[in-house]
Scaffold this motif. Structure first.
Motif, PDB file in Angstrom:
ATOM      1  N   ASN A  55     -37.394 -15.457 -24.777  1.00  0.00           N
ATOM      2  CA  ASN A  55     -37.604 -16.876 -24.797  1.00  0.00           C
ATOM      3  C   ASN A  55     -36.915 -17.455 -26.039  1.00  0.00           C
ATOM      4  O   ASN A  55     -37.098 -16.977 -27.141  1.00  0.00           O
ATOM      5  CB  ASN A  55     -39.101 -17.133 -24.812  1.00  0.00           C
ATOM      6  N   LYS A  56     -36.194 -18.526 -25.876  1.00  0.00           N
ATOM      7  CA  LYS A  56     -35.465 -19.153 -26.979  1.00  0.00           C
ATOM      8  C   LYS A  56     -36.376 -19.974 -27.888  1.00  0.00           C
ATOM      9  O   LYS A  56     -35.957 -20.437 -28.936  1.00  0.00           O
ATOM     10  CB  LYS A  56     -34.358 -20.043 -26.433  1.00  0.00           C
ATOM     11  N   GLU A  57     -37.616 -20.168 -27.505  1.00  0.00           N
ATOM     12  CA  GLU A  57     -38.552 -20.983 -28.279  1.00  0.00           C
ATOM     13  C   GLU A  57     -39.444 -20.168 -29.202  1.00  0.00           C
ATOM     14  O   GLU A  57     -40.225 -20.726 -29.959  1.00  0.00           O
ATOM     15  CB  GLU A  57     -39.443 -21.787 -27.326  1.00  0.00           C
ATOM     16  N   LEU A  58     -39.353 -18.822 -29.151  1.00  0.00           N
ATOM     17  CA  LEU A  58     -40.239 -17.960 -29.920  1.00  0.00           C
ATOM     18  C   LEU A  58     -39.460 -16.938 -30.731  1.00  0.00           C
ATOM     19  O   LEU A  58     -38.335 -16.592 -30.391  1.00  0.00           O
ATOM     20  CB  LEU A  58     -41.182 -17.206 -28.977  1.00  0.00           C
ATOM     21  N   PHE A  59     -40.069 -16.467 -31.822  1.00  0.00           N
ATOM     22  CA  PHE A  59     -39.500 -15.359 -32.584  1.00  0.00           C
ATOM     23  C   PHE A  59     -40.629 -14.506 -33.143  1.00  0.00           C
ATOM     24  O   PHE A  59     -41.769 -14.957 -33.278  1.00  0.00           O
ATOM     25  CB  PHE A  59     -38.574 -15.851 -33.693  1.00  0.00           C
ATOM     26  N   LEU A  60     -40.317 -13.261 -33.449  1.00  0.00           N
ATOM     27  CA  LEU A  60     -41.266 -12.325 -34.017  1.00  0.00           C
ATOM     28  C   LEU A  60     -41.146 -12.373 -35.530  1.00  0.00           C
ATOM     29  O   LEU A  60     -40.046 -12.278 -36.076  1.00  0.00           O
ATOM     30  CB  LEU A  60     -40.942 -10.916 -33.507  1.00  0.00           C
ATOM     31  N   GLY A  61     -42.259 -12.550 -36.226  1.00  0.00           N
ATOM     32  CA  GLY A  61     -42.225 -12.666 -37.677  1.00  0.00           C
ATOM     33  C   GLY A  61     -43.416 -11.994 -38.320  1.00  0.00           C
ATOM     34  O   GLY A  61     -44.318 -11.498 -37.637  1.00  0.00           O
ATOM     35  N   VAL A  62     -43.425 -11.973 -39.645  1.00  0.00           N
ATOM     36  CA  VAL A  62     -44.532 -11.416 -40.422  1.00  0.00           C
ATOM     37  C   VAL A  62     -45.075 -12.489 -41.371  1.00  0.00           C
ATOM     38  O   VAL A  62     -44.390 -13.449 -41.696  1.00  0.00           O
ATOM     39  CB  VAL A  62     -44.115 -10.161 -41.218  1.00  0.00           C
ATOM     40  N   ILE A  63     -46.299 -12.279 -41.807  1.00  0.00           N
ATOM     41  CA  ILE A  63     -47.004 -13.229 -42.659  1.00  0.00           C
ATOM     42  C   ILE A  63     -46.630 -13.005 -44.130  1.00  0.00           C
ATOM     43  O   ILE A  63     -46.524 -11.868 -44.577  1.00  0.00           O
ATOM     44  CB  ILE A  63     -48.535 -13.051 -42.490  1.00  0.00           C
TER      45      ILE A  63
END
Length: 75
Positions: A1-9
């Protein structure tokens, strides 16, 4: 999905254990807090990581994940 990304806090409280990785003098990444974020959050980013720090974070997260065929138990 172009609207989401995986990240960390990010956190200002840095602990000395395998779940925290210090990225500068006042910020740490919490490696165990991987989340899916909306790209709308990117307009609030505070700084950009250099490529070597980014690769170190990826390596640390990969080391924490179970490998194929490995059994994991929560203690």
């Amino acid at each position: 999905n172009k609207e989401l990304f995986l990240g960390v806090i990010l956190s200002h409280t840095c602990k000395k254990n395998r779940f925290y990785f210090q990225i500068n003098e006042d910020s740490c990444v919490i490696l165990s807090q991987i989340r899916v974020f909306s790209v709308k959050r990117l307009k609030y980013f505070k700084f950009r990581l250099n490529e070597s720090k980014f690769n170190e974070i990826i390596k640390k997260i990969t080391e924490m994940l179970p490998h194929k065929g490995e059994r994991t138990f929560v203690k």
